[in-house]
Write a protein that holds these residues in place. Structure first.
Motif, PDB file in Angstrom:
ATOM      1  N   ASN A 199      -8.167  -0.628   3.026  1.00  0.00           N
ATOM      2  CA  ASN A 199      -7.930   0.745   3.457  1.00  0.00           C
ATOM      3  C   ASN A 199      -9.185   1.577   3.208  1.00  0.00           C
ATOM      4  O   ASN A 199      -9.558   1.829   2.057  1.00  0.00           O
ATOM      5  CB  ASN A 199      -6.728   1.325   2.698  1.00  0.00           C
ATOM      6  CG  ASN A 199      -6.371   2.721   3.133  1.00  0.00           C
ATOM      7  OD1 ASN A 199      -7.206   3.626   3.102  1.00  0.00           O
ATOM      8  ND2 ASN A 199      -5.119   2.916   3.516  1.00  0.00           N
ATOM      9  N   ASP A 206      -8.794   4.719   0.912  1.00  0.00           N
ATOM     10  CA  ASP A 206      -8.728   4.399  -0.522  1.00  0.00           C
ATOM     11  C   ASP A 206     -10.104   4.009  -1.051  1.00  0.00           C
ATOM     12  O   ASP A 206     -10.505   4.416  -2.144  1.00  0.00           O
ATOM     13  CB  ASP A 206      -7.723   3.272  -0.789  1.00  0.00           C
ATOM     14  CG  ASP A 206      -6.278   3.736  -0.690  1.00  0.00           C
ATOM     15  OD1 ASP A 206      -6.035   4.965  -0.697  1.00  0.00           O
ATOM     16  OD2 ASP A 206      -5.390   2.873  -0.603  1.00  0.00           O
ATOM     17  N   LEU A 240      -5.447  -0.507  -5.457  1.00  0.00           N
ATOM     18  CA  LEU A 240      -4.689  -1.655  -4.948  1.00  0.00           C
ATOM     19  C   LEU A 240      -5.055  -2.049  -3.521  1.00  0.00           C
ATOM     20  O   LEU A 240      -5.143  -3.229  -3.206  1.00  0.00           O
ATOM     21  CB  LEU A 240      -3.184  -1.375  -5.013  1.00  0.00           C
ATOM     22  CG  LEU A 240      -2.516  -1.584  -6.357  1.00  0.00           C
ATOM     23  CD1 LEU A 240      -1.071  -1.098  -6.306  1.00  0.00           C
ATOM     24  CD2 LEU A 240      -2.568  -3.040  -6.782  1.00  0.00           C
ATOM     25  N   HIS A 241      -5.260  -1.082  -2.650  1.00  0.00           N
ATOM     26  CA  HIS A 241      -5.466  -1.382  -1.235  1.00  0.00           C
ATOM     27  C   HIS A 241      -6.859  -1.016  -0.744  1.00  0.00           C
ATOM     28  O   HIS A 241      -7.093  -0.962   0.461  1.00  0.00           O
ATOM     29  CB  HIS A 241      -4.398  -0.673  -0.403  1.00  0.00           C
ATOM     30  CG  HIS A 241      -3.007  -0.996  -0.836  1.00  0.00           C
ATOM     31  ND1 HIS A 241      -2.451  -2.243  -0.659  1.00  0.00           N
ATOM     32  CD2 HIS A 241      -2.079  -0.263  -1.485  1.00  0.00           C
ATOM     33  CE1 HIS A 241      -1.230  -2.257  -1.165  1.00  0.00           C
ATOM     34  NE2 HIS A 241      -0.979  -1.073  -1.676  1.00  0.00           N
ATOM     35  N   ASP A 290      -6.638   5.708 -10.670  1.00  0.00           N
ATOM     36  CA  ASP A 290      -5.261   5.260 -10.541  1.00  0.00           C
ATOM     37  C   ASP A 290      -5.143   4.071  -9.589  1.00  0.00           C
ATOM     38  O   ASP A 290      -5.814   4.002  -8.560  1.00  0.00           O
ATOM     39  CB  ASP A 290      -4.383   6.404 -10.041  1.00  0.00           C
ATOM     40  CG  ASP A 290      -2.917   6.046 -10.092  1.00  0.00           C
ATOM     41  OD1 ASP A 290      -2.367   5.958 -11.199  1.00  0.00           O
ATOM     42  OD2 ASP A 290      -2.326   5.824  -9.010  1.00  0.00           O
ATOM     43  N   LYS A 291      -4.247   3.162  -9.950  1.00  0.00           N
ATOM     44  CA  LYS A 291      -4.082   1.944  -9.169  1.00  0.00           C
ATOM     45  C   LYS A 291      -3.615   2.214  -7.748  1.00  0.00           C
ATOM     46  O   LYS A 291      -3.829   1.393  -6.860  1.00  0.00           O
ATOM     47  CB  LYS A 291      -3.143   0.973  -9.868  1.00  0.00           C
ATOM     48  CG  LYS A 291      -1.693   1.408  -9.922  1.00  0.00           C
ATOM     49  CD  LYS A 291      -0.853   0.362 -10.635  1.00  0.00           C
ATOM     50  CE  LYS A 291       0.594   0.802 -10.697  1.00  0.00           C
ATOM     51  NZ  LYS A 291       1.413  -0.188 -11.386  1.00  0.00           N
ATOM     52  N   SER A 292      -2.996   3.361  -7.491  1.00  0.00           N
ATOM     53  CA  SER A 292      -2.541   3.657  -6.130  1.00  0.00           C
ATOM     54  C   SER A 292      -3.719   3.729  -5.159  1.00  0.00           C
ATOM     55  O   SER A 292      -3.542   3.504  -3.958  1.00  0.00           O
ATOM     56  CB  SER A 292      -1.745   4.960  -6.096  1.00  0.00           C
ATOM     57  OG  SER A 292      -2.551   6.065  -6.460  1.00  0.00           O
ATOM     58  N   PHE A 293      -4.919   4.020  -5.651  1.00  0.00           N
ATOM     59  CA  PHE A 293      -6.118   4.021  -4.814  1.00  0.00           C
ATOM     60  C   PHE A 293      -6.808   2.659  -4.817  1.00  0.00           C
ATOM     61  O   PHE A 293      -7.405   2.256  -3.830  1.00  0.00           O
ATOM     62  CB  PHE A 293      -7.115   5.082  -5.291  1.00  0.00           C
ATOM     63  CG  PHE A 293      -6.529   6.458  -5.337  1.00  0.00           C
ATOM     64  CD1 PHE A 293      -6.099   7.097  -4.190  1.00  0.00           C
ATOM     65  CD2 PHE A 293      -6.401   7.118  -6.548  1.00  0.00           C
ATOM     66  CE1 PHE A 293      -5.558   8.364  -4.236  1.00  0.00           C
ATOM     67  CE2 PHE A 293      -5.860   8.392  -6.603  1.00  0.00           C
ATOM     68  CZ  PHE A 293      -5.431   9.020  -5.454  1.00  0.00           C
ATOM     69  N   THR A 310      -4.437  11.566  -9.441  1.00  0.00           N
ATOM     70  CA  THR A 310      -3.032  11.777  -9.098  1.00  0.00           C
ATOM     71  C   THR A 310      -2.487  13.079  -9.665  1.00  0.00           C
ATOM     72  O   THR A 310      -1.380  13.469  -9.337  1.00  0.00           O
ATOM     73  CB  THR A 310      -2.154  10.621  -9.623  1.00  0.00           C
ATOM     74  OG1 THR A 310      -2.252  10.577 -11.048  1.00  0.00           O
ATOM     75  CG2 THR A 310      -2.595   9.301  -9.027  1.00  0.00           C
ATOM     76  N   ASP A 321      -5.017   7.656 -14.914  1.00  0.00           N
ATOM     77  CA  ASP A 321      -4.428   7.922 -13.598  1.00  0.00           C
ATOM     78  C   ASP A 321      -5.195   9.004 -12.844  1.00  0.00           C
ATOM     79  O   ASP A 321      -4.613   9.832 -12.152  1.00  0.00           O
ATOM     80  CB  ASP A 321      -2.951   8.326 -13.728  1.00  0.00           C
ATOM     81  CG  ASP A 321      -2.112   7.271 -14.409  1.00  0.00           C
ATOM     82  OD1 ASP A 321      -2.484   6.083 -14.334  1.00  0.00           O
ATOM     83  OD2 ASP A 321      -1.089   7.623 -15.026  1.00  0.00           O
ATOM     84  N   GLY A 377      -5.327  -1.559 -11.665  1.00  0.00           N
ATOM     85  CA  GLY A 377      -4.665  -2.242 -10.562  1.00  0.00           C
ATOM     86  C   GLY A 377      -5.540  -3.196  -9.782  1.00  0.00           C
ATOM     87  O   GLY A 377      -5.361  -3.362  -8.580  1.00  0.00           O
TER      88      GLY A 377
END
Length: 169
Positions: free
Chosen positions: A104, A107, A99-100, A94-97, A75, A72, A129
């Motif tokens: 984006n 990201d 994924l999009h 981390d997948k939060s970066f 984060t 991760d 992700g």
């Protein structure tokens, strides 16, 4: 007969457990696998405040040939100076970066910068992700070492995994 690797998450308590090194060494010997087939993952937020003890335990694990990864990545709150002191071999973005990142720009910039940083520190990068081909292709362009996510495969039972592997050989 497959040459596989395994990643296991470590808790903050495990990272300061001085018995962990001996236990892991015994398990590796009992299983008859090469130490580098095991990656122990720790999240930035799980890094304990007892830095000296955790760095000693992680250093001994690394000396055994076990791979260490920061899970991760991006984060948590660890500093870059801590990252360069830890005997880690890879970072997992981390997948939060991830994924999009195809849609984006911010990201994408974070993932690109993380890959560049890791490469410059001699570390490998795993992207979490990865859900679509556009992201997969962008990660390939950026030189990401490995990916995990539903685009690669959904979680599989052992028998299904063996069949999945046979299809790709």
């Amino acid at each position: 007969g497959l040459d596989l690797t395994m990643a296991v998450n470590l808790s903050a308590r495990s990272i300061v457990d001085t018995e962990l090194v001996a236990e892991v060494a015994d398990l590796i010997a009992h299983a008859g696998v090469r130490p580098s087939a095991l990656t122990l993952e720790l999240t930035e937020s799980s890094l304990p405040t007892d830095r000296a003890r955790s760095e000693m335990v992680l250093g001994r694990l690394s000396a055994l040939g076990i791979r260490l990864a920061i899970d991760d990545f991006g984060t948590g709150y660890s500093s870059l100076s801590r990252l360069k002191r830890l005997p880690v071999h890879e970072v997992k973005v981390d997948k939060s970066f991830v994924l999009h990142m195809a849609a984006n720009g911010d990201d994408d910039a974070i993932v690109r910068s993380t890959i560049d940083l890791a490469r410059n520190l001699g570390l490998q990068v795993v992207a979490e992700g990865v859900e679509d081909e556009a992201t997969w292709r962008r990660l390939l362009q950026l030189g990401c070492h490995a990916a995990q996510g539903f685009f690669v495969s959904e979680p599989l039972a052992a028998d299904d995994f063996l069949a999945w592997m046979e299809q790709r050989q």
